[in-house]
Design an enzyme around this catalytic site. Structure first.
Site, mmCIF file in Angstrom:
data_model
loop_
_atom_site.group_PDB
_atom_site.id
_atom_site.type_symbol
_atom_site.label_atom_id
_atom_site.label_comp_id
_atom_site.label_asym_id
_atom_site.label_seq_id
_atom_site.Cartn_x
_atom_site.Cartn_y
_atom_site.Cartn_z
ATOM 1 N N GLY A 41 47.715 -8.238 38.113
ATOM 2 C CA GLY A 41 46.469 -8.692 38.739
ATOM 3 C C GLY A 41 46.356 -10.196 38.662
ATOM 4 C CB CYS A 47 40.058 -13.275 28.021
ATOM 5 S SG CYS A 47 39.328 -14.846 27.575
ATOM 6 C CB VAL A 280 31.124 3.963 25.169
ATOM 7 C CG1 VAL A 280 29.749 4.363 25.677
ATOM 8 C CG2 VAL A 280 32.210 4.408 26.144
ATOM 9 N NE ARG A 282 38.333 -4.264 26.978
ATOM 10 C CZ ARG A 282 38.185 -4.462 28.280
ATOM 11 N NH1 ARG A 282 37.010 -4.354 28.856
ATOM 12 N NH2 ARG A 282 39.245 -4.763 29.018
ATOM 13 C CG ASP A 322 42.480 -6.322 23.732
ATOM 14 O OD1 ASP A 322 42.317 -7.121 22.789
ATOM 15 O OD2 ASP A 322 41.740 -6.275 24.724
ATOM 16 C CG HIS A 454 19.835 -35.107 8.864
ATOM 17 N ND1 HIS A 454 19.268 -33.873 8.612
ATOM 18 C CD2 HIS A 454 18.821 -35.931 9.216
ATOM 19 C CE1 HIS A 454 17.949 -33.958 8.789
ATOM 20 N NE2 HIS A 454 17.651 -35.202 9.161
#
Lengths: 477, 510
Positions: A41, A47, A280, A282, A322, A454
């Protein structure tokens, strides 16, 4: 010796051009290997195309709209109008810029790019089916292979992703108009981020979650800050319910959810929706790869087990990102991609980061790294924690975002920093400091003694570290 | 309840494994899937996970022991009778804590997502920066072993010092090598094996050392480096070395050196008497030839096409013409005939008269025919080139070839005279032999080797009758670059050469 069909070959074949695959390909090419990257693709994977980047673009867009409309306290009166199609094309522009950037980076590094779907033919051979009718296929021999095929959203029975009205997270990032009523199945981080987006854009959002908690996996006090904020934005939560079925009625979808535990809830609920987002979870994309032909093993969930060098059970085949298991985070995939490439090039690389940060881009954000107090105790480490509430931060007050806190976890005996949980403004950025500290083996005092700018939110990190040592200035210890 | 746990099959059909390291001690509370031991098989180092939540009761194997699969290695006490709270604090706090000090690991993500990925979570409690941990891997050092003795932050010099003293490093490095690419393996092997016994002896290799002036003076006299002297003493937080330590260290060094020398002498004495052999440097032309041959052999895929040709007619022609040539003071060998035949064959088969220009990714087809003649000289193989063989007469070719090969033997050829060839002929037959595999003289794409002309029985057909006759036969071995030429090209080209050699009269038409 007769030359017939020439089979092309490559040192390293990378399957999938997501953040794991393209990083692996570029690094391998940098190391002088001949690299071929196959992508079916768009470059950039989930991502860039269906996850991190588009969702963050929409989170920022919806944040601007929501903030502008609710700034009376600051003396600002505005009634912003959102043209979702314009926001979407702005988002698509970013995605296009990044995906084409990846293609250029790969080309510049000398990576051979191939478009098509890869399927193993043997341990050292892959077939690449080109897209489009009659485009044919080709075979490629490889010495090493890096599988980086990523993951896809899980479908639940009766709720097929057909975009009308059921969508996956990918579909929800491409709505043409803001749905008047959006039902989200699943209160994990994807569900919660998109609940944030669309409730800020004016949708009437309901979330169904089987468990009794939003953001399962995060500590209750972290998750509840996000849940409460979402509730204030108008999100309705239905905990302890499971999406069962849906039907069309008067041009609207009506979703029926049943109690997960009948003792807790005794009746079904029905929710009307323009769109139903199913988020729900992957699952890894390993089922279409013909992975058996290569002899690569997967576990029961389809993940490919790997060792610390990202090797599968096959010496020459690696898996990253993954597909190689939880957590499914782009930066984990990228790091593994680098390791796999370096191992192939003969470098002594290994996956030995000590702390993997994670972020959830809800309102407010969550950033976590390392161990929680509870996990530390389970590991046999006596923990000590320090906290600092953003309410006490000058910078948080001036940003008008005072929800949340920084919590740092250290080993009591050594005072070595082992984890942190931040919920609040810019938590996703603040967590990076603590990840670096954990990697460097820093102690609480190392953070506490580092001078922080700061006024910034990062002072909260310093104060939390000092609090753990009983030495915070801006709170009681 | 007590649960015995057997060493599982940690790899595919692995029968035994070496228990490298326990990661728990008796009394430690463990949770399911928490690694309890590291086991090395012939395939990998693997973590053995606990099958239960419980407390370690007993370790049944020692570190370093080789354990068969199926043997009980550890006994757990699982929640029940005498452990009301199961995984709660074990009885002996101190043991448990010190056990965890170095062995603990922490998942790097929310708990329910944790996978058992050993090295992701290993050594979380070792305080060292990522660059130092990488260095440890490069040097083949298990950084947690250093942490066992140094509770503080592990620095680069700690790792280097440990690598120099640790006997484990070589085995660890070997396991690294298995994962590395072949060339890298070689480098690593060299670097690990080059650690000499003296280097391997215990030295400290610190960056700074504190000592009193007198100590420094003695150290300088003895020729030892203060930074290398082991010490546990510290002054102002810096390592401190005493005079005694210097003397001790110097003494130990001398003893060690003496031992090394004795060992070397002993080995030398034990060696067999030397076989007569001599050595000459591999350099100059020999080395240049070697490099060119290697380059050619390993860039161009060589294929050698072999055939033979009946050169009876050529033998006759040459013996006739030799007289003629001698009147011109020219010695006529077969080589000029073959050169002319090759030039003619190249004209007929222009696809062979090419070179591959890899840099520009072009195939260059030459319309000139410069033929090189491989010439054996005392220094090695040289290839003088005769230019435009197609345009020169046979005697002219013969004369120029003789002159150039002679000068090649005398080493008086200029480099220019060995360049620009489009095809090379090598004559192995002059010395003997039939077939060979000549190596292409790049950037040309083919080379022909000639075998000896021998009388062999051949079937001859004349007036429809077949008879067996003694004929002069020469073999041809044509190596070609298969990147740019196919087998068919080579066969056609060889056929052309054969045609001219079989019937040298055809050369007159050229």
């Amino acid at each position: 010796m007769v030359v017939g069909d020439v089979t092309t070959s490559t040192d390293v074949l990378v399957i999938g051009a997501g953040p794991g695959g393209y990083v692996a390909a570029i690094r391998a090419a940098q190391l002088g290997l001949d690299v071929t990257l196959v992508e079916k693709g768009a470059y950039g994977g989930a991502c860039l195309n269906r996850g991190c980047i588009p969702s963050k673009a929409l989170l920022n867009g919806s944040d601007l709209a929501s903030e502008a409309g609710q700034a009376e306290e600051l003396g600002i009166y505005a009634d912003p109008t959102v043209a979702l199609d314009e926001m979407m094309s702005w988002k698509d522009g970013i995605v296009d810029q990044l995906t084409s950037g990846i293609e250029q980076l790969c080309t510049a590094a000398g990576v051979n790019l191939l478009k098509g779907t890869a399927e193993f033919a043997a341990e050292n051979k892959i077939r690449i089916v080109h897209q489009g009718e009659g485009q044919g296929s080709e075979s490629l021999k490889f010495d090493h292979c890096i599988i980086a095929t990523g993951s896809r959203p899980i479908e639940i029975p009766g709720f097929d992703f057909d975009d009308e009205p059921i969508v996956s997270s990918a579909g929800a990032l491409n709505f043409e108009t803001v749905p008047a009523e959006l039902v989200i199945v699943g209160a994990g981080y994807i569900g919660m981020e998109l609940a944030t987006v669309y409730s800020r854009l004016g949708s009437d959002v309901s979330v169904i979650e089987t468990l009794e908690q939003a953001l399962p996996g995060y500590q209750e006090d972290v998750a509840s800050i996000v849940r409460q904020r979402a509730a204030r934005l108008g999100v309705d939560f239905h905990f302890g319910y499971t999406a069962d079925s849906w039907a069309e009625s008067d041009g609207e979808a009506v979703l029926t959810a049943v109690p997960a535990d009948e003792a807790a809830h005794d009746s079904d609920i029905e929710l009307t929706a323009d769109k139903i987002l199913v988020a729900v979870g992957r699952r890894p994309v390993t089922d279409t790869l013909g992975i058996e032909a290569a002899g690569v093993e997967t576990d029961a969930q389809g993940f490919i087990p790997t060792d610390s060098r990202c090797r599968t059970n096959k010496e020459h085949i690696f898996a990253v990102g993954d597909v190689a298991g939880e957590p499914m985070l782009a930066h984990k995939g990228s790091k593994e991609g680098e390791v796999a490439a370096e191992v192939i090039a003969g470098e002594p690389a290994a996956v030995d980061y000590r702390a993997l940060p994670a972020a959830v881009f809800t309102d407010p954000e969550i950033g976590t790294v390392g161990l929680t107090e509870h996990e530390a105790a389970n590991e046999g480490i006596t923990p000590v924690t320090g906290e600092f509430q953003f309410q006490a931060s000058g910078r948080a007050l001036t940003a008008n975002r005072t929800e949340g806190f920084v919590r740092i976890v250290a080993a009591k005996e050594t005072e070595r920093v082992i984890g942190a949980q931040i919920v609040g403004p810019e938590a996703s950025e603040l967590i990076a400091e603590i990840a670096a500290m954990i990697e460097m083996g820093a102690k609480l005092q190392d953070i506490g003694s580092t001078v922080h700018t700061h006024p910034t939110l990062s002072e909260a990190v310093m104060e939390a570290a000092q609090n753990a040592r009983g030495k915070a200035i801006h709170r009681q210890n | 309840m007590v649960r015995e746990f057997e060493l599982p099959d940690v790899g595919e059909g692995v029968a035994e494994g070496e228990l490298l390291r326990w990661r728990v001690a008796p009394g430690d509370a463990v949770s399911e899937d928490q690694p309890v031991a590291e086991v090395e098989t012939d395939k990998a180092v693997v973590d053995v996970p606990s099958p239960v939540d419980g407390v370690v009761e007993e370790l049944r194997a020692a570190e370093g022991e080789t354990v068969p699969v199926g043997d009980v290695i550890i006994v757990f006490r699982v929640e029940g009778e005498d452990e009301p709270d199961g995984t709660e604090t074990p009885a002996d706090d101190a043991t448990a804590d010190s056990g965890h000090q170095t062995d603990d690991e922490a998942p790097t993500q929310p708990a329910e997502e944790t996978q058992s990925e050993p090295a992701v979570t290993q050594h979380v409690q070792v305080a060292a920066s990522p660059s130092v941990r990488r260095l440890a891997r490069e040097l083949g050092v298990d950084i947690s072993s250093i942490a066992d003795s140094s509770p503080g932050r592990i620095t680069e010099s700690d790792v280097r010092a440990y690598a120099n003293t640790d006997s484990h490093s070589s085995t660890q490095a070997q396991s690294n090598q298995r994962t590395a690419a072949a060339k890298q393996q070689k480098q690593q092997a060299t670097s690990t094996q080059s650690v000499s016994p003296v280097q391997a002896r215990k030295t400290a290799d610190r960056e700074t050392t504190v000592a009193v002036p007198k100590t420094r003076h003695v150290a300088a006299e003895e020729g030892v480096d203060l930074d290398n002297i082991p010490t546990d003493e510290r002054k102002d937080g810096e390592p401190f070395v005493t005079l005694e330590a210097v003397r001790e260290y110097a003494e130990a060094q001398q003893q060690a050196q003496k031992k090394d020398q004795e060992a070397v002498a002993e080995r030398a004495a034990a060696d067999e008497p030397a076989r007569p052999e001599s050595r000459t440097p591999y350099n100059g032309i020999r080395q240049t030839i070697g490099a060119a041959m290697t380059e050619s052999k390993y860039t161009a895929p060589h294929v050698t096409h072999q055939d033979e040709v009946d050169v009876t007619a050529l033998v006759d022609a040459r013996s006739t013409l030799r007289q003629e040539a001698e009147e011109h003071d020219i010695r006529l060998t077969y080589m000029p005939f073959v050169m002319k035949a090759c030039a003619a064959a190249l004209q007929e088969n222009p696809q062979v008269n090419i070179s591959l220009d890899e840099a520009n990714e072009e195939i260059v087809e030459k319309e000139y025919y410069n033929i090189g003649v491989a010439t054996a000289t005392d220094a090695g193989l040289l290839v003088p080139v005769v230019e435009d063989v197609d345009a020169k007469g046979l005697l002219e070719v013969a004369s120029e070839t003789n002159e150039k090969t002679q000068r090649a033997r005398e080493r008086s050829l200029s480099p220019e005279e060995m360049r620009g060839g489009t095809f090379t002929i090598s004559n192995i037959g002059g010395i003997g032999g039939e077939y060979g595999t000549p190596i292409i003289n790049q950037p040309e794409s083919a080379i022909l080797a000639l075998g000896e002309i021998k009388k062999k029985p051949r079937v001859v057909e004349a007036d429809g009758e077949e008879t067996i006759e003694p004929r002069h036969v020469m073999t041809l071995s044509l190596s070609f670059d298969h990147r740019v030429l196919d087998g068919a090209d080579a066969a056609r080209f060889t056929n052309s050469i054969q045609k001219y050699l079989r019937n040298p009269n055809l050369l007159l038409l050229e």
